[in-house]
Design an enzyme around this catalytic site. Sequence first.
Site, PDB file in Angstrom:
ATOM      1  N   TYR A 173      19.422  27.187 -15.997  1.00  0.00           N
ATOM      2  CA  TYR A 173      18.022  27.267 -15.563  1.00  0.00           C
ATOM      3  C   TYR A 173      17.707  26.215 -14.486  1.00  0.00           C
ATOM      4  O   TYR A 173      17.104  26.530 -13.454  1.00  0.00           O
ATOM      5  CB  TYR A 173      17.136  27.089 -16.798  1.00  0.00           C
ATOM      6  CG  TYR A 173      15.646  27.082 -16.554  1.00  0.00           C
ATOM      7  CD1 TYR A 173      14.977  28.243 -16.164  1.00  0.00           C
ATOM      8  CD2 TYR A 173      14.907  25.918 -16.737  1.00  0.00           C
ATOM      9  CE1 TYR A 173      13.599  28.235 -15.963  1.00  0.00           C
ATOM     10  CE2 TYR A 173      13.531  25.899 -16.543  1.00  0.00           C
ATOM     11  CZ  TYR A 173      12.885  27.063 -16.153  1.00  0.00           C
ATOM     12  OH  TYR A 173      11.530  27.042 -15.958  1.00  0.00           O
ATOM     13  N   HIS A 193      21.245  24.252 -24.592  1.00  0.00           N
ATOM     14  CA  HIS A 193      21.570  23.223 -23.599  1.00  0.00           C
ATOM     15  C   HIS A 193      22.356  23.834 -22.436  1.00  0.00           C
ATOM     16  O   HIS A 193      22.106  23.526 -21.282  1.00  0.00           O
ATOM     17  CB  HIS A 193      22.359  22.077 -24.234  1.00  0.00           C
ATOM     18  CG  HIS A 193      21.614  21.381 -25.334  1.00  0.00           C
ATOM     19  ND1 HIS A 193      22.174  20.427 -26.137  1.00  0.00           N
ATOM     20  CD2 HIS A 193      20.334  21.522 -25.763  1.00  0.00           C
ATOM     21  CE1 HIS A 193      21.272  20.004 -27.019  1.00  0.00           C
ATOM     22  NE2 HIS A 193      20.158  20.664 -26.806  1.00  0.00           N
TER      23      HIS A 193
HETATM   24 FE    FE Z   1      25.256  18.261 -29.173  1.00  0.00          FE
HETATM   25 MN    MN Z   2      24.169  19.511 -26.414  1.00  0.00          MN
END
Ligand code: FE
Ligand code: MN
Length: 334
Positions: free
Chosen positions: A116, A110
């Site tokens: 990105y 994440h």
């Molecule tokens: Fe999480």
């Molecule tokens: Mn997360």
Amino acid sequence: MKGIINNPTTDPNKILPLTYPWARQHYKNGVANNWVPEEVPMQQDVELWKRQGIGALTPEERRMILYNLGFFSTAESLTANNLVLAIYRHVTNPECRQYLLRQAYEEAIHTDTFIYCGDTLGLNPDEIYNMYNQIPSIKEKDEFVVAMTQSVLDPNFSIRSPENIQRFVHDLIGFYVIMEGIFFYAGFAMMLALLRQNKMVGVGEQFQFILRDESVHLSFGSDLINAIVAENPGIWTPEFRQQITNDIRRGVDLEDAYAKDCLPRGILGLRADIIRQYLEYIADRRLERINLPKIYSMANPFPWMSEIIDLRKEKNFFETRVTEYQTGGNLKWD
Ligand code: FE
Ligand code: MN
């Protein structure tokens, strides 16, 4: 001897036989949603982000997108740090630790997603990565979570007494239920509402994958909290339950303030007051998931959000690789 925490007879290296099969199931559910940000094409987003004049994003839409990228870009690292530095140390059960390692990896994905997205759109990192300091509605959310998870981050904190077990559960609720279960959800609703209008479809698809990961994190966290409470029922006092309910209510208010700041005038199909209703709806679900009575009784204004969470990965665009992941487990989200 039984015990998910505080168990001197647990060998963290010996995963079988399992004591908590749900932890293993969450691990498999995480694997079934395996993805990396580079798999999502971003060309349309780049074009739309740069477009001017007809068909361009409105200033309101741009503000909403930037705020959400700003919040998530640092929030993902905050959750990863809490996980590794504070939670892993205290949860000695091996199948739970295996899940925590999977979750830590997903948080790294994440964090990478926002690097990105920012790189692809050509955003200024000095701006995006400072929003948690400069935008009060983001800063307040982060400070609330940091305050709520303070004791477990203390290197001398140990969960030997009932008071400290209660403190640990309190911090887990701050981390899993409020941060991952409430503070991410106005952002999810905003970015996925935009996706439904075919705007910023790459970023929207990234948020979809993150939402599915986060719904597993939240589910694991709730099971962990429930298991600790079941094994230490003395900590679940009326005062403590009231305190938790108040914390969740405060979390809804902070997330509501954030949504109003993201969407001061609303955009097509989305207004901050409807997001408030959605937050109340999910807060009740979070409360019930940890066996507390609901407090809002609001109907779900975004039934399409549940559909997105339930959507299996093979319905997404990169269908060829999905079958491999699907063999790992049966997808079931809640
Ligand atoms: Fe999480
Ligand atoms: Mn997360």
